[in-house]
Scaffold this motif. Structure first.
Motif, PDB file in Angstrom:
ATOM      1  N   TRP A  36       0.801  -1.227   0.000  1.00  0.00           N
ATOM      2  CA  TRP A  36       0.000   0.000   0.000  1.00  0.00           C
ATOM      3  C   TRP A  36       0.835   1.279   0.000  1.00  0.00           C
ATOM      4  O   TRP A  36       0.432   2.288  -0.550  1.00  0.00           O
ATOM      5  CB  TRP A  36      -0.965  -0.008   1.190  1.00  0.00           C
ATOM      6  CG  TRP A  36      -0.293  -0.133   2.537  1.00  0.00           C
ATOM      7  CD1 TRP A  36       0.117   0.884   3.349  1.00  0.00           C
ATOM      8  CD2 TRP A  36       0.028  -1.340   3.218  1.00  0.00           C
ATOM      9  NE1 TRP A  36       0.685   0.387   4.496  1.00  0.00           N
ATOM     10  CE2 TRP A  36       0.638  -0.983   4.451  1.00  0.00           C
ATOM     11  CE3 TRP A  36      -0.146  -2.704   2.930  1.00  0.00           C
ATOM     12  CZ2 TRP A  36       1.079  -1.927   5.373  1.00  0.00           C
ATOM     13  CZ3 TRP A  36       0.287  -3.639   3.856  1.00  0.00           C
ATOM     14  CH2 TRP A  36       0.902  -3.252   5.047  1.00  0.00           C
ATOM     15  N   ALA A  37       1.994   1.248   0.620  1.00  0.00           N
ATOM     16  CA  ALA A  37       2.806   2.462   0.730  1.00  0.00           C
ATOM     17  C   ALA A  37       3.899   2.458  -0.333  1.00  0.00           C
ATOM     18  O   ALA A  37       4.742   1.554  -0.355  1.00  0.00           O
ATOM     19  CB  ALA A  37       3.411   2.569   2.124  1.00  0.00           C
ATOM     20  N   TRP A  78      -1.655   2.268  10.275  1.00  0.00           N
ATOM     21  CA  TRP A  78      -1.300   2.818   8.966  1.00  0.00           C
ATOM     22  C   TRP A  78      -2.382   3.745   8.426  1.00  0.00           C
ATOM     23  O   TRP A  78      -2.087   4.741   7.759  1.00  0.00           O
ATOM     24  CB  TRP A  78      -1.040   1.681   7.978  1.00  0.00           C
ATOM     25  CG  TRP A  78       0.362   1.155   8.045  1.00  0.00           C
ATOM     26  CD1 TRP A  78       0.793   0.054   8.728  1.00  0.00           C
ATOM     27  CD2 TRP A  78       1.509   1.719   7.402  1.00  0.00           C
ATOM     28  NE1 TRP A  78       2.151  -0.101   8.561  1.00  0.00           N
ATOM     29  CE2 TRP A  78       2.618   0.901   7.753  1.00  0.00           C
ATOM     30  CE3 TRP A  78       1.706   2.813   6.582  1.00  0.00           C
ATOM     31  CZ2 TRP A  78       3.903   1.154   7.302  1.00  0.00           C
ATOM     32  CZ3 TRP A  78       2.994   3.084   6.121  1.00  0.00           C
ATOM     33  CH2 TRP A  78       4.081   2.255   6.487  1.00  0.00           C
ATOM     34  N   GLN A  79      -3.656   3.446   8.702  1.00  0.00           N
ATOM     35  CA  GLN A  79      -4.752   4.261   8.185  1.00  0.00           C
ATOM     36  C   GLN A  79      -4.736   5.675   8.776  1.00  0.00           C
ATOM     37  O   GLN A  79      -5.248   6.624   8.167  1.00  0.00           O
ATOM     38  CB  GLN A  79      -6.092   3.589   8.484  1.00  0.00           C
ATOM     39  CG  GLN A  79      -7.214   3.999   7.549  1.00  0.00           C
ATOM     40  CD  GLN A  79      -8.414   3.099   7.693  1.00  0.00           C
ATOM     41  OE1 GLN A  79      -9.061   3.063   8.743  1.00  0.00           O
ATOM     42  NE2 GLN A  79      -8.727   2.359   6.631  1.00  0.00           N
ATOM     43  N   GLN A  80      -4.134   5.824   9.956  1.00  0.00           N
ATOM     44  CA  GLN A  80      -4.026   7.154  10.564  1.00  0.00           C
ATOM     45  C   GLN A  80      -2.985   8.021   9.847  1.00  0.00           C
ATOM     46  O   GLN A  80      -3.026   9.242   9.950  1.00  0.00           O
ATOM     47  CB  GLN A  80      -3.638   7.019  12.041  1.00  0.00           C
ATOM     48  CG  GLN A  80      -4.714   6.401  12.912  1.00  0.00           C
ATOM     49  CD  GLN A  80      -4.197   6.167  14.319  1.00  0.00           C
ATOM     50  OE1 GLN A  80      -3.335   5.315  14.552  1.00  0.00           O
ATOM     51  NE2 GLN A  80      -4.710   6.945  15.261  1.00  0.00           N
ATOM     52  N   ALA A 109       5.892  -2.944   9.469  1.00  0.00           N
ATOM     53  CA  ALA A 109       6.932  -2.049   9.970  1.00  0.00           C
ATOM     54  C   ALA A 109       7.185  -0.863   9.056  1.00  0.00           C
ATOM     55  O   ALA A 109       6.961  -0.909   7.841  1.00  0.00           O
ATOM     56  CB  ALA A 109       8.229  -2.833  10.151  1.00  0.00           C
ATOM     57  N   LEU A 110       7.699   0.208   9.679  1.00  0.00           N
ATOM     58  CA  LEU A 110       8.294   1.338   8.978  1.00  0.00           C
ATOM     59  C   LEU A 110       9.532   1.744   9.770  1.00  0.00           C
ATOM     60  O   LEU A 110       9.501   1.787  11.005  1.00  0.00           O
ATOM     61  CB  LEU A 110       7.321   2.514   8.877  1.00  0.00           C
ATOM     62  CG  LEU A 110       7.867   3.770   8.173  1.00  0.00           C
ATOM     63  CD1 LEU A 110       6.792   4.416   7.300  1.00  0.00           C
ATOM     64  CD2 LEU A 110       8.397   4.802   9.175  1.00  0.00           C
ATOM     65  N   GLY A 111      10.629   1.999   9.064  1.00  0.00           N
ATOM     66  CA  GLY A 111      11.855   2.391   9.752  1.00  0.00           C
ATOM     67  C   GLY A 111      12.694   3.303   8.880  1.00  0.00           C
ATOM     68  O   GLY A 111      12.335   3.600   7.729  1.00  0.00           O
ATOM     69  N   LEU A 171      13.950  -5.486   1.932  1.00  0.00           N
ATOM     70  CA  LEU A 171      13.369  -4.199   2.285  1.00  0.00           C
ATOM     71  C   LEU A 171      12.803  -3.507   1.050  1.00  0.00           C
ATOM     72  O   LEU A 171      13.218  -3.793  -0.072  1.00  0.00           O
ATOM     73  CB  LEU A 171      14.428  -3.281   2.905  1.00  0.00           C
ATOM     74  CG  LEU A 171      15.136  -3.744   4.179  1.00  0.00           C
ATOM     75  CD1 LEU A 171      16.367  -2.891   4.436  1.00  0.00           C
ATOM     76  CD2 LEU A 171      14.179  -3.685   5.364  1.00  0.00           C
ATOM     77  N   LYS A 172      11.887  -2.559   1.266  1.00  0.00           N
ATOM     78  CA  LYS A 172      11.385  -1.699   0.201  1.00  0.00           C
ATOM     79  C   LYS A 172      11.556  -0.249   0.629  1.00  0.00           C
ATOM     80  O   LYS A 172      11.152   0.130   1.733  1.00  0.00           O
ATOM     81  CB  LYS A 172       9.907  -1.987  -0.082  1.00  0.00           C
ATOM     82  CG  LYS A 172       9.347  -1.174  -1.255  1.00  0.00           C
ATOM     83  CD  LYS A 172       7.912  -1.591  -1.593  1.00  0.00           C
ATOM     84  CE  LYS A 172       6.904  -0.766  -0.836  1.00  0.00           C
ATOM     85  NZ  LYS A 172       5.512  -0.979  -1.299  1.00  0.00           N
ATOM     86  N   ALA A 173      12.176   0.552  -0.223  1.00  0.00           N
ATOM     87  CA  ALA A 173      12.377   1.968   0.085  1.00  0.00           C
ATOM     88  C   ALA A 173      11.194   2.779  -0.415  1.00  0.00           C
ATOM     89  O   ALA A 173      10.699   2.561  -1.527  1.00  0.00           O
ATOM     90  CB  ALA A 173      13.666   2.475  -0.560  1.00  0.00           C
TER      91      ALA A 173
END
Length: 326
Positions: free
Chosen positions: A117-118, A141-143, A201-203, A217-219
């Motif tokens: 989605w991102a 994530w929806q926030q 996750a997000l980092g 990973l995906k950037a």
């Protein structure tokens, strides 16, 4: 002469210490800069014939500066400029330093490959996620964006001794205060593992750690106000990846730099950095950058051209030509 006199007064208390030509050149600090200095140190250790070992450790940029300003290390790896507090600590301890930019980095925002989605994120959204007011509240994530799914948001980021933490927080939130309810570490490998094992996750961390783990990973593309831009060597070189393009540094103890072995290692570093930074996933400076760093080192240009904070909108040439302060 006046400047030379001030420097002499600063370092005079160290003149009678036991800092004879060291058998070990001690380096500590940033995990982001570690791969560069480690690669150069390994090459140097293999090539030099004088039996001098270069030992490189990790304690984060902040942890590295604490050791450096206490006179415990010869070189401090840093992923941000020295802060006002650290400048004062070094001054009080009589530690003069030479600031040497050695590469560019693209601070990279990453998610798990199963995150479909991102694809991009704005600086405003990153502020919404990481600001202190988000603690315990922005957990889904929806926030972040209404089109994102109703899934938990789990955060991974550098610890507070990390220069990457300082830089990211400064350019997204405008202060060095962040929410604390996230998984933090000064070791970027820990963060890579955390994000790569968690689909929610997000980092964030340095580009080299993303580039070495692209299958895990995906950037995300980043929109700093002029459209979404992918982190890459090309977008950093063209100053398009803003505000997350940043210079990386080594800070050299001025007193240690008077020793022949230190002089030889730092000169080797500056002569070979342009070639070796690419092998570990970072972006070399323009040739002019290494030339100016080499000139500043050999002239003993003490101090920092930053004002204790990142200056992402200036080119490396503009920064290197500024008057250093100590």
């Amino acid at each position: 002469l006046a400047v030379a006199g001030v420097i002499a007064a600063i370092v005079a208390p160290l003149a009678g210490s036991k800092q004879q030509a060291p058998q070990v050149i001690r380096v500590d600090g940033s995990s982001t800069v570690f791969p560069i200095t480690d690669a150069i140190a390994k090459n140097y250790n293999q090539e030099n014939k004088r039996g001098i070992e270069v030992k490189v450790d990790i304690s984060g940029t902040g942890g590295g500066f604490r050791k450096f300003c206490a006179g415990e290390t010869d070189i401090s790896n840093a992923s941000r400029p020295i802060s006002q507090t650290e400048m004062e600590a070094c001054k009080q301890a009589g530690i003069a330093y030479i600031e040497l930019p050695i590469a560019f980095d693209a601070l990279t925002i990453v998610v798990h490959p199963q995150n479909t989605w991102a694809k991009d994120i704005t600086v405003a959204e990153l502020k919404k996620i990481w600001e202190p007011a988000a603690q315990g509240k922005i957990t889904n994530w929806q926030q972040v964006r209404s089109t994102y799914p109703n899934r938990p948001l789990q955060l991974f980021g550098p610890g507070k001794d990390s220069g990457t933490f300082d830089y990211f927080t400064d350019v997204t939130i405008g202060d060095e205060v962040s929410r604390t309810d996230y998984t933090g570490s000064e070791d970027d490998e820990v963060l890579v593992k955390g994000v790569s094992e968690n689909p929610n996750a997000l980092g964030y961390f340095g580009f080299a750690y993303y580039e070495a783990n692209q299958s895990r990973l995906k950037a995300l593309l980043v929109d700093g106000g002029k459209g979404s831009v992918r982190p890459s060597r090309q977008t950093v070189e063209k100053a398009q990846y803003q505000p997350f393009s940043r210079p990386l540094f080594i800070y050299v103890n001025f007193q240690s730099a008077q020793k022949p072995d230190m002089q030889a290692f730092v000169e080797y570093y500056l002569k070979n950095a342009g070639r070796l930074v690419e092998t570990v996933g970072y972006i070399p400076l323009p040739e002019e950058g290494y030339h100016l760093s080499y000139v500043h080192f050999n002239r003993g240009k003490v101090g920092t051209v930053f004002e204790g904070k990142p200056q992402p909108n200036l080119t490396i040439g503009e920064l290197l030509r500024k008057q250093a302060i100590f």
